[in-house]
Enzyme design. Structure first.
Site, PDB file in Angstrom:
ATOM      1  N   ALA A  47       0.874  -1.175   0.000  1.00 50.72           N
ATOM      2  CA  ALA A  47       0.000   0.000   0.000  1.00 50.72           C
ATOM      3  C   ALA A  47       0.909   1.223   0.000  1.00 50.72           C
ATOM      4  O   ALA A  47       1.288   1.748   1.049  1.00 50.72           O
ATOM      5  CB  ALA A  47      -0.912  -0.009   1.210  1.00 50.72           C
ATOM      6  N   TYR A  80      -2.432   4.311  -2.350  1.00 50.65           N
ATOM      7  CA  TYR A  80      -3.112   3.021  -2.163  1.00 50.65           C
ATOM      8  C   TYR A  80      -3.310   2.625  -0.696  1.00 50.65           C
ATOM      9  O   TYR A  80      -3.919   1.597  -0.424  1.00 50.65           O
ATOM     10  CB  TYR A  80      -2.358   1.906  -2.909  1.00 50.65           C
ATOM     11  CG  TYR A  80      -2.621   1.878  -4.402  1.00 50.65           C
ATOM     12  CD1 TYR A  80      -2.385   3.004  -5.191  1.00 50.65           C
ATOM     13  CD2 TYR A  80      -3.093   0.740  -5.030  1.00 50.65           C
ATOM     14  CE1 TYR A  80      -2.614   2.982  -6.564  1.00 50.65           C
ATOM     15  CE2 TYR A  80      -3.324   0.709  -6.406  1.00 50.65           C
ATOM     16  CZ  TYR A  80      -3.079   1.830  -7.161  1.00 50.65           C
ATOM     17  OH  TYR A  80      -3.310   1.797  -8.513  1.00 50.65           O
ATOM     18  N   ASP A 138      -5.924  -3.333  -3.823  1.00 45.38           N
ATOM     19  CA  ASP A 138      -7.118  -2.602  -4.273  1.00 45.38           C
ATOM     20  C   ASP A 138      -8.265  -3.591  -4.496  1.00 45.38           C
ATOM     21  O   ASP A 138      -8.863  -3.664  -5.571  1.00 45.38           O
ATOM     22  CB  ASP A 138      -6.811  -1.819  -5.561  1.00 45.38           C
ATOM     23  CG  ASP A 138      -6.270  -2.698  -6.672  1.00 45.38           C
ATOM     24  OD1 ASP A 138      -5.672  -3.758  -6.373  1.00 45.38           O
ATOM     25  OD2 ASP A 138      -6.455  -2.334  -7.853  1.00 45.38           O
ATOM     26  N   GLU A 154       3.273  -8.996 -14.081  1.00 48.01           N
ATOM     27  CA  GLU A 154       2.322 -10.051 -14.464  1.00 48.01           C
ATOM     28  C   GLU A 154       2.848 -10.846 -15.668  1.00 48.01           C
ATOM     29  O   GLU A 154       2.699 -12.067 -15.735  1.00 48.01           O
ATOM     30  CB  GLU A 154       0.955  -9.446 -14.790  1.00 48.01           C
ATOM     31  CG  GLU A 154      -0.077 -10.486 -15.195  1.00 48.01           C
ATOM     32  CD  GLU A 154      -1.475  -9.906 -15.278  1.00 48.01           C
ATOM     33  OE1 GLU A 154      -2.223 -10.017 -14.289  1.00 48.01           O
ATOM     34  OE2 GLU A 154      -1.822  -9.324 -16.334  1.00 48.01           O
TER      35      GLU A 154
HETATM   36  N1  UDP Z   1       0.504  -0.218  -5.752  1.00 50.11           N
HETATM   37  C1  UDP Z   1       0.645   0.694  -4.703  1.00 50.11           C
HETATM   38  N2  UDP Z   1       0.704   2.027  -4.998  1.00 50.11           N
HETATM   39  C2  UDP Z   1       0.620   2.509  -6.268  1.00 50.11           C
HETATM   40  C3  UDP Z   1       0.454   1.582  -7.324  1.00 50.11           C
HETATM   41  C4  UDP Z   1       0.398   0.222  -7.032  1.00 50.11           C
HETATM   42  O1  UDP Z   1       0.707   0.309  -3.539  1.00 50.11           O
HETATM   43  O2  UDP Z   1       0.671   3.742  -6.456  1.00 50.11           O
HETATM   44  C5  UDP Z   1       0.480  -1.669  -5.429  1.00 50.11           C
HETATM   45  C6  UDP Z   1      -0.873  -2.070  -4.817  1.00 50.11           C
HETATM   46  O3  UDP Z   1      -0.667  -3.164  -3.948  1.00 50.11           O
HETATM   47  C7  UDP Z   1      -1.640  -2.502  -6.053  1.00 50.11           C
HETATM   48  C8  UDP Z   1      -0.555  -3.196  -6.849  1.00 50.11           C
HETATM   49  O4  UDP Z   1       0.630  -2.434  -6.612  1.00 50.11           O
HETATM   50  O5  UDP Z   1      -2.732  -3.342  -5.727  1.00 50.11           O
HETATM   51  C9  UDP Z   1      -0.805  -3.311  -8.361  1.00 50.11           C
HETATM   52  O6  UDP Z   1      -1.194  -2.076  -8.901  1.00 50.11           O
HETATM   53  P1  UDP Z   1      -2.693  -1.853  -9.445  1.00 50.11           P
HETATM   54  O7  UDP Z   1      -3.645  -2.515  -8.514  1.00 50.11           O
HETATM   55  O8  UDP Z   1      -2.886  -0.384  -9.690  1.00 50.11           O
HETATM   56  O9  UDP Z   1      -2.673  -2.635 -10.831  1.00 50.11           O
HETATM   57  P2  UDP Z   1      -3.942  -3.296 -11.554  1.00 50.11           P
HETATM   58  O10 UDP Z   1      -4.490  -4.362 -10.651  1.00 50.11           O
HETATM   59  O11 UDP Z   1      -4.941  -2.192 -11.787  1.00 50.11           O
HETATM   60  O12 UDP Z   1      -3.348  -3.853 -12.816  1.00 50.11           O
HETATM   61 MN    MN Z   2      -4.952  -4.211  -8.568  1.00 50.40          MN
END
Ligand code: UDP
Ligand code: MN
Length: 279
Positions: free
Chosen positions: A46, A50, A137, A227
């Site tokens: 986090a 986040y 998230d 990923e």
């Molecule tokens: N994350 C974070 N701060 C940020 C961006 C990402 O802590 O500013 C972490 C957070 O745990 C998040 C994960 O990295 O769940 C993956 O990023 P995100 O969820 O935005 O990617 P998505 O699931 O939308 O591809």
């Molecule tokens: Mn995410």
């Protein structure tokens, strides 16, 4: 005996179960873990904006995630004071690990591999049996328990679980260490949820970290960052258990098709422009 889920694939060609509602008996699994006393480490990041997701993540985890088992949450954050004070059940605890904030969201997301590697070396391997690494998230909506435990566990990305192999959004550039050629690949796994025995996850995160760094040297960033690297790793190191998209849903997909009988863990809608550091 009639198959309980004739509508979906429930076993991989290498004989790993694919976990869907109806494929397991919760009472039997619960019974078999009755005397299990080990710790399930769970990492969650986090960083920057986040931190706002932690409260719901932790509160819903208390209701639905590994209930009755020992869970050690490792919360990686740049703002320890922003970690909410959530009351946890007996046997469950939170440790806060301070990490720097990077300016690009891609970097925050990718560097998770490195911080998880270091945390395994410094403590997790001495403190836990299993390790799951998840996005923050998200919210738990229903049961996620011991049925997911295994040596190496991948989750089907809900956006692509019905796609043909050549439509998976693998990294297709040969220059990247995440490269997967057309005609190869088993599934498209999610970067937001993977796990297994601590030492198996250690191999995954160290390999992904090394490959992410090699890509950086040649100035290539894989299509879906870490990923893409998880997908390459799981092509070469087949997961011993695969979780259906019930375990990583995205509400933008609605309630899903008839194969989605239950949503267990799902993304929270987010305003990317507002929460991400750069767009
Ligand atoms: N994350 C974070 N701060 C940020 C961006 C990402 O802590 O500013 C972490 C957070 O745990 C998040 C994960 O990295 O769940 C993956 O990023 P995100 O969820 O935005 O990617 P998505 O699931 O939308 O591809
Ligand atoms: Mn995410």
């Amino acid at each position: 005996m009639e198959p309980k889920r004739p509508d979906v694939l429930t076993i991989t060609p290498w004989l790993a179960p694919i976990v869907w509602e109806g494929t397991f008996d919760m009472a039997i699994i619960k019974e078999s873990f009755k005397f299990y006393n080990g710790i399930i480490a769970t990492t969650v990041f986090a960083v920057a904006k986040y931190t706002r997701y932690l409260q719901d993540f932790l509160e819903t985890a208390e209701k639905h995630y590994m209930v009755g088992l020992n869970v050690h949450f490792y919360v990686f954050t740049d703002q320890p004071a922003a970690v909410p004070n959530v009351t946890l059940a007996a046997g469950r605890q939170i440790s806060i690990i301070k990490v720097p904030k990077f300016s690009r969201w891609q970097e925050i997301s990718m560097r998770r591999m490195e911080f998880i590697q270091v945390a395994i070396e410094e403590r997790i391997r001495h403190e836990a049996d299993y390790l799951f690494c998840v996005d923050v998230d998200m919210k738990f909506h229903s049961h996620v328990g011991a049925e997911i435990l295994g040596k190496l566990v991948g989750v089907l990305n809900p956006w692509l679980h019905q796609s043909a192999r050549d439509n998976f959004s693998y990294e297709r550039r040969l220059i990247s260490k995440a490269y997967i050629p057309y005609g190869q690949g088993d599934y498209y796994y999610a970067g937001g949820f993977f796990g297994g025995h601590v030492e198996d996850v250690y191999k995954l995160v160290t390999t992904c970290r090394k490959n992410l760094e090699a890509d950086k040297l040649v100035e290539v960033e894989a299509k879906w960052q870490e990923e893409s690297h998880v997908n390459r790793y799981m092509l070469l190191n087949k997961p011993t258990k695969v979780l259906s998209p019930e375990y990583l849903w995205d509400e933008e997909l609605g309630s899903g098709g008839s194969e989605i009988k239950i949503i267990r863990y799902a993304t929270v809608r987010k305003n990317m422009k507002e929460v991400r550091e750069n767009i």
